[in-house]
Design an enzyme around this catalytic site. Sequence first.
Site, PDB file in Angstrom:
ATOM      1  N   ARG A 153       0.851  -1.179   0.000  1.00 46.91           N
ATOM      2  CA  ARG A 153       0.000   0.000   0.000  1.00 46.91           C
ATOM      3  C   ARG A 153       0.892   1.236   0.000  1.00 46.91           C
ATOM      4  O   ARG A 153       2.109   1.127   0.104  1.00 46.91           O
ATOM      5  CB  ARG A 153      -1.012  -0.002   1.172  1.00 46.91           C
ATOM      6  CG  ARG A 153      -0.711  -0.814   2.380  1.00 46.91           C
ATOM      7  CD  ARG A 153       0.188  -0.208   3.410  1.00 46.91           C
ATOM      8  NE  ARG A 153      -0.060   1.195   3.541  1.00 46.91           N
ATOM      9  CZ  ARG A 153       0.876   2.088   3.722  1.00 46.91           C
ATOM     10  NH1 ARG A 153       2.149   1.705   3.800  1.00 46.91           N
ATOM     11  NH2 ARG A 153       0.600   3.365   3.827  1.00 46.91           N
ATOM     12  N   GLY A 154       0.238   2.393  -0.150  1.00 46.28           N
ATOM     13  CA  GLY A 154       1.015   3.617  -0.344  1.00 46.28           C
ATOM     14  C   GLY A 154       1.078   3.893  -1.840  1.00 46.28           C
ATOM     15  O   GLY A 154       1.375   2.988  -2.635  1.00 46.28           O
ATOM     16  N   ALA A 155       0.773   5.135  -2.215  1.00 43.54           N
ATOM     17  CA  ALA A 155       0.597   5.456  -3.634  1.00 43.54           C
ATOM     18  C   ALA A 155       1.797   5.054  -4.514  1.00 43.54           C
ATOM     19  O   ALA A 155       1.626   4.328  -5.506  1.00 43.54           O
ATOM     20  CB  ALA A 155       0.272   6.941  -3.775  1.00 43.54           C
ATOM     21  N   ARG A 157      -7.298  -0.420  -6.765  1.00 44.50           N
ATOM     22  CA  ARG A 157      -7.558   0.721  -5.871  1.00 44.50           C
ATOM     23  C   ARG A 157      -7.773   1.971  -6.732  1.00 44.50           C
ATOM     24  O   ARG A 157      -6.993   2.229  -7.639  1.00 44.50           O
ATOM     25  CB  ARG A 157      -6.410   0.918  -4.871  1.00 44.50           C
ATOM     26  CG  ARG A 157      -6.298  -0.271  -3.910  1.00 44.50           C
ATOM     27  CD  ARG A 157      -5.506   0.041  -2.677  1.00 44.50           C
ATOM     28  NE  ARG A 157      -6.154   0.992  -1.810  1.00 44.50           N
ATOM     29  CZ  ARG A 157      -5.545   1.548  -0.757  1.00 44.50           C
ATOM     30  NH1 ARG A 157      -4.281   1.250  -0.502  1.00 44.50           N
ATOM     31  NH2 ARG A 157      -6.181   2.395   0.026  1.00 44.50           N
ATOM     32  N   GLN A 198      -2.322   3.074   9.772  1.00 45.29           N
ATOM     33  CA  GLN A 198      -1.011   3.173   9.101  1.00 45.29           C
ATOM     34  C   GLN A 198       0.003   3.888   9.992  1.00 45.29           C
ATOM     35  O   GLN A 198       1.203   3.795   9.767  1.00 45.29           O
ATOM     36  CB  GLN A 198      -1.156   3.922   7.764  1.00 45.29           C
ATOM     37  CG  GLN A 198      -1.814   3.116   6.659  1.00 45.29           C
ATOM     38  CD  GLN A 198      -3.309   3.312   6.609  1.00 45.29           C
ATOM     39  OE1 GLN A 198      -3.938   3.733   7.581  1.00 45.29           O
ATOM     40  NE2 GLN A 198      -3.916   3.013   5.476  1.00 45.29           N
ATOM     41  N   ASP A 221      -1.961  10.913  -2.129  1.00 45.18           N
ATOM     42  CA  ASP A 221      -2.265   9.863  -3.103  1.00 45.18           C
ATOM     43  C   ASP A 221      -2.629  10.442  -4.461  1.00 45.18           C
ATOM     44  O   ASP A 221      -2.618   9.740  -5.473  1.00 45.18           O
ATOM     45  CB  ASP A 221      -3.396   8.973  -2.588  1.00 45.18           C
ATOM     46  CG  ASP A 221      -2.910   8.196  -1.378  1.00 45.18           C
ATOM     47  OD1 ASP A 221      -2.839   8.789  -0.280  1.00 45.18           O
ATOM     48  OD2 ASP A 221      -2.550   7.022  -1.543  1.00 45.18           O
ATOM     49  N   ASN A 239      -5.429  12.734   0.401  1.00 39.49           N
ATOM     50  CA  ASN A 239      -4.560  11.878   1.213  1.00 39.49           C
ATOM     51  C   ASN A 239      -5.443  11.116   2.198  1.00 39.49           C
ATOM     52  O   ASN A 239      -6.668  11.272   2.233  1.00 39.49           O
ATOM     53  CB  ASN A 239      -3.505  12.734   1.939  1.00 39.49           C
ATOM     54  CG  ASN A 239      -2.410  11.889   2.561  1.00 39.49           C
ATOM     55  OD1 ASN A 239      -1.861  11.006   1.909  1.00 39.49           O
ATOM     56  ND2 ASN A 239      -2.100  12.111   3.823  1.00 39.49           N
ATOM     57  N   LYS A 240      -4.811  10.310   3.003  1.00 38.39           N
ATOM     58  CA  LYS A 240      -5.530   9.441   3.948  1.00 38.39           C
ATOM     59  C   LYS A 240      -6.563  10.222   4.764  1.00 38.39           C
ATOM     60  O   LYS A 240      -6.304  11.347   5.184  1.00 38.39           O
ATOM     61  CB  LYS A 240      -4.498   8.792   4.872  1.00 38.39           C
ATOM     62  CG  LYS A 240      -5.026   7.806   5.856  1.00 38.39           C
ATOM     63  CD  LYS A 240      -5.822   6.698   5.229  1.00 38.39           C
ATOM     64  CE  LYS A 240      -5.064   5.976   4.132  1.00 38.39           C
ATOM     65  NZ  LYS A 240      -5.947   5.224   3.220  1.00 38.39           N
TER      66      LYS A 240
HETATM   67  O1  MRU Z   1      -4.473   3.476   1.910  1.00 42.03           O
HETATM   68  P1  MRU Z   1      -2.980   3.467   1.860  1.00 42.03           P
HETATM   69  O2  MRU Z   1      -2.347   2.995   3.113  1.00 42.03           O
HETATM   70  O3  MRU Z   1      -2.442   2.836   0.615  1.00 42.03           O
HETATM   71  O4  MRU Z   1      -2.689   4.987   1.695  1.00 42.03           O
HETATM   72  C1  MRU Z   1      -1.441   5.565   1.703  1.00 42.03           C
HETATM   73  C2  MRU Z   1      -1.669   6.929   2.086  1.00 42.03           C
HETATM   74  O5  MRU Z   1      -2.762   7.410   2.070  1.00 42.03           O
HETATM   75  C3  MRU Z   1      -0.723   7.767   2.621  1.00 42.03           C
HETATM   76  O6  MRU Z   1      -1.583   8.786   3.060  1.00 42.03           O
HETATM   77  C4  MRU Z   1       0.381   8.398   2.071  1.00 42.03           C
HETATM   78  O7  MRU Z   1       0.499   9.589   2.713  1.00 42.03           O
HETATM   79  C5  MRU Z   1       0.408   8.700   0.637  1.00 42.03           C
HETATM   80  S1  MRU Z   1       1.424   7.541  -0.130  1.00 42.03           S
HETATM   81  C6  MRU Z   1       3.067   8.037   0.196  1.00 42.03           C
END
Ligand code: MRU
Length: 361
Positions: free
Chosen positions: A53-55, A90, A203, A243, A253-254
């Site tokens: 996970r993570g963009a 995703r 996370q 993201d 973002n999250k």
């Molecule tokens: O849902 P995830 O864990 O894949 O999301 C990742 C993120 O949202 C993070 O917020 C992150 O800041 C961006 S990816 C470096």
Amino acid sequence: MRVDGKPYRTVWLDADGWSVWIIDQVLLPHAFKLRRLTKMEEVAQAIFAMQVRGAPLIGVAAAYGLCLAMREDPSDQGLSRAGATLSAARPTAVNLRWAVEQVQRALMPLPPSGRASAAYGLAAQLAEQDVEVCRRIGEHGLGLLRARHEQLGCPAVLNVQTHCNAGWLATVDFGTALSPIYQAHDAGLPLHVWVDETRPRRQGLLTAWELGQHGVPRTLSADGAAAHHLQRGRVDVCIVGTDRTTARGDVCNKIGTYPLALAARAHQVPFYVALPGSTYDGSLQDGVREIPIEERDGNEVRQAQGLLPSGELATISLAPESLPVANPAFDVTPAELVTGYITEHGVLTRAELGRLGGGGP
Ligand code: MRU
């Protein structure tokens, strides 16, 4: 980065030259387990289930997914089908679609017999590029952290607040928002990081884990405590990842990033977003209206994973299954709340974001 002193990346090829290893992030921070993936469908499932996970990482992982697909069916249909399956895993992070489209575009003109080996070359290139971009984000962010430390009269500790995980686990190596923190720590800048827990997938536990592995002082607190820390003057600067960031600078973002940005503005604390070009979507302007927000399974909110007193990893129920739940995985922070964007090209204003030119179509 290192785990118990041993260097790791988040995705790599096996010595066999074709199968792909990942760290199963669903088990962290309780267990550090590696998984070997041998089929495109396994990669898509690992992305969907957030084992990777993570963009930036899901983009590179998807590129390796296309490599595995090309071993089995390198036809035009096979390439389109695999791209569609991986992209659908995703919806919010634009890096996934960006990486899939880059590889598809490069493979389509090639004869099917040459596609698998070309795909491996491209995936390796994307992985190396991600590492280098994150290293440069770290360099530019280090300058910014040094400047903030001096601006505040060189306090004994510079307090940084972050949300979610935008560390090396979310990229191939180094991270986006955490890369400047690692470089600052290595350069001897005294730092402490406030880590939001980041409900519901927590996370923040990954962030706390990886900062701990690198020896960076950090404190975990509930998401609801962030504004309190800001109000008490315990935060000098916020840095988060993203993201997807639009042409006008809106930041997706999250979930929980937007309230953090609002609280930072209310308490005049600078709020920075770290991003590689692959996360910039120049085709969109209004993030609130235009970015698709992933709605995930309500059980992520109703349940929690953790260790039982016996040491066994278990999922427990927090709320009845019949309780209606909303579980948007991301939110959008309007550009007006962002102080600057830490990128591989330097710290940009929103007017300068066009220099990134990546991500979106
Ligand atoms: O849902 P995830 O864990 O894949 O999301 C990742 C993120 O949202 C993070 O917020 C992150 O800041 C961006 S990816 C470096």
